[in-house]
Design an enzyme around this catalytic site. Structure first.
Site, PDB file in Angstrom:
ATOM      1  N   THR A  94     -29.531 -73.983 -59.462  1.00  0.00           N
ATOM      2  CA  THR A  94     -29.652 -72.473 -59.838  1.00  0.00           C
ATOM      3  C   THR A  94     -30.345 -71.663 -60.274  1.00  0.00           C
ATOM      4  OG1 THR A  94     -28.083 -71.592 -61.546  1.00  0.00           O
ATOM      5  CG2 THR A  94     -26.698 -72.422 -59.382  1.00  0.00           C
ATOM      6  N   ALA A 126     -27.603 -82.055 -61.968  1.00  0.00           N
ATOM      7  CA  ALA A 126     -27.412 -81.171 -61.098  1.00  0.00           C
ATOM      8  C   ALA A 126     -26.809 -82.090 -59.754  1.00  0.00           C
ATOM      9  CB  ALA A 126     -28.405 -79.876 -60.634  1.00  0.00           C
ATOM     10  N   GLU A 172     -21.243 -85.674 -59.977  1.00  0.00           N
ATOM     11  CA  GLU A 172     -20.492 -84.306 -60.785  1.00  0.00           C
ATOM     12  C   GLU A 172     -19.746 -83.725 -59.751  1.00  0.00           C
ATOM     13  OE1 GLU A 172     -23.207 -81.700 -63.447  1.00  0.00           O
ATOM     14  OE2 GLU A 172     -24.111 -82.273 -61.833  1.00  0.00           O
TER      15      GLU A 172
END
Length: 413
Positions: free
Chosen positions: A91, A160, A349
């Site tokens: 992000t 991420a 994830e």
């Protein structure tokens, strides 16, 4: 996400409907606009969810569990189905860049260096596969050099779940540069092997080293307005779980876990299935085992501010005994991802949250136990669902003298 799924369950209880039904009427779909302004594209949640309902035989599983619960007072079973959606990209926009160095040697071997860190997740293997595919050579001819800033500087964190996407694309960029240099030579001769082509390119003084670079396109987020496109795409998944709890001790075991993930056209299905299994078991520890106990007013036997659960003797991570008896993992077919390397999707994830299916299956089993004493109202169950919390939530003649139906154990936070 866990809070939202608790909302869904409470709504279902108040309306006397199935949580699955409430989830389905609230699903996002193709063209949905998220609260930060990004439009959902290539959404595969509906086909994935429907496939899971069929593969887990959800309707019959619900009937079987209800029948078991009618016939057993102190053992109860519960089931749950949980979806997940995980946005892929950092992000922080500046982190969405990756570099790679690819060297070709005159014996036909290839050495790849990239900025990602291999920590058992299979990143090096996937990157090597990208290079082997680009040059049409065996995987055994591709070697990965250790990650080093003297080869690839200014690398972003390997986090991420985006590293295969970014470093795979950076390696592909370098490979395409090299192929473009070698193509004029290849078009003039009929080489029988990649090594022959490389040797001729060397004779012709063609540079056989290239630096590749990749930036994730079409992303950006304005933190001031809270609007933008923070994610390149989303990885979707869903899980079904069935558990059995002992209402007298709070012990439980997971009888069945059935997971389906949309990973586009997986670069390496074996690695990806392993990542899904590992993330799920790690998540199982998060929702059912790994409780932190700090010294506070509710735990006076621990010095104030000290963490009691700071080692393997007190902090319980999942073990072999916690693996579901029947553990199935499958990948959704026929939905290539047009926004990542080789039509694949990130893994790592995204499957983690699917372990919450075990948490809500435990709560479903507790509801069956509470129904024996005439309690069908909503009740709180905090994560992790430890044996102590499960036991005290299962109301019966042994607990009615100690607690009320709204009892909630104090958390140590």
């Amino acid at each position: 996400m866990l809070i939202t799924e608790n909302w869904i369950q409470r709504i279902a209880i108040e309306l006397k409907k199935s949580p699955v039904e409430i989830r389905e009427v609230n699903f996002q779909g193709e063209g949905s606009v998220l609260h930060y302004g990004q439009e959902v594209q290539h959404c595969t949640l509906a086909p994935l969810w429907n496939e899971l309902k069929v593969s887990s035989d959800y309707i019959n599983a619900r009937k079987d569990v209800d029948e078991f619960n009618r016939c057993n007072r102190w053992k109860k079973r519960g089931i749950a189905m949980i979806p997940t959606k995980f946005g892929i990209s950092f992000t922080t926009k500046l982190m969405n860049q990756a570099g790679a160095l690819v060297n070709i040697y005159t014996d036909g071997t290839v050495l790849v260096t990239h900025g990602g860190v291999e920590m058992g997740q299979g990143l090096h293997t996937k990157v090597a596969q990208v290079a082997a595919s680009a040059f049409k050579i065996p995987l055994s001819s591709v070697f990965i050099s250790e990650t080093s800033t003297d080869k690839v500087p200014n690398a972003s964190p390997t986090a991420a779940s985006a590293s295969s996407d970014m470093y795979g694309a950076a390696v592909l960029d370098a490979c395409e540069q090299l192929m473009a240099r070698m193509d004029p030579i290849a078009s003039k001769h009929n080489f029988t092997s990649f090594a022959e082509l490389v040797r001729e390119c060397y004779v012709q003084r063609i540079d056989l080293s290239a630096h590749g670079f990749f930036i994730t396109p079409e992303i950006g987020f304005d933190w001031a307005s809270g609007k933008g496109i923070p994610f390149r795409y989303f990885t979707y998944g869903a899980a079904f779980a069935e558990v059995e709890i002992d209402t007298l001790t709070g012990d439980f075991h997971t009888r069945t876990s059935n997971l389906i993930m949309d990973l586009g056209h997986s670069i390496n299905p074996a690695i990806d299935v392993g990542q899904i299994e590992g993330a799920f078991i790690q998540g199982l520890g998060w929702v059912a085992l790994e409780e932190l106990k700090w010294g506070d007013s509710a735990h006076k036997w621990i010095p104030p501010g000290c963490l009691y659960t700071c080692g393997p003797g007190t902090y319980k991570i999942p073990s072999m005994n916690d693996v579901p008896f029947k553990f199935s993992v499958s990948l959704l077919k026929g939905h290539p991802n047009v926004k990542a390397i080789h039509s694949s999707k990130a893994v790592g994830e995204p499957p983690f949250f699917l372990a919450s299916s075990v948490f809500f299956a435990i709560k479903d089993g507790i509801m069956a136990a509470r129904a024996e004493t005439g309690h069908d109202e909503w009740f709180p169950l905090d994560s992790p669902a430890t044996p102590e919390r499960i036991r005290m939530a299962c109301l019966d003649e042994f607990t009615e003298h100690l607690i009320t139906s709204t009892f909630r154990p104090k958390l140590s936070v």
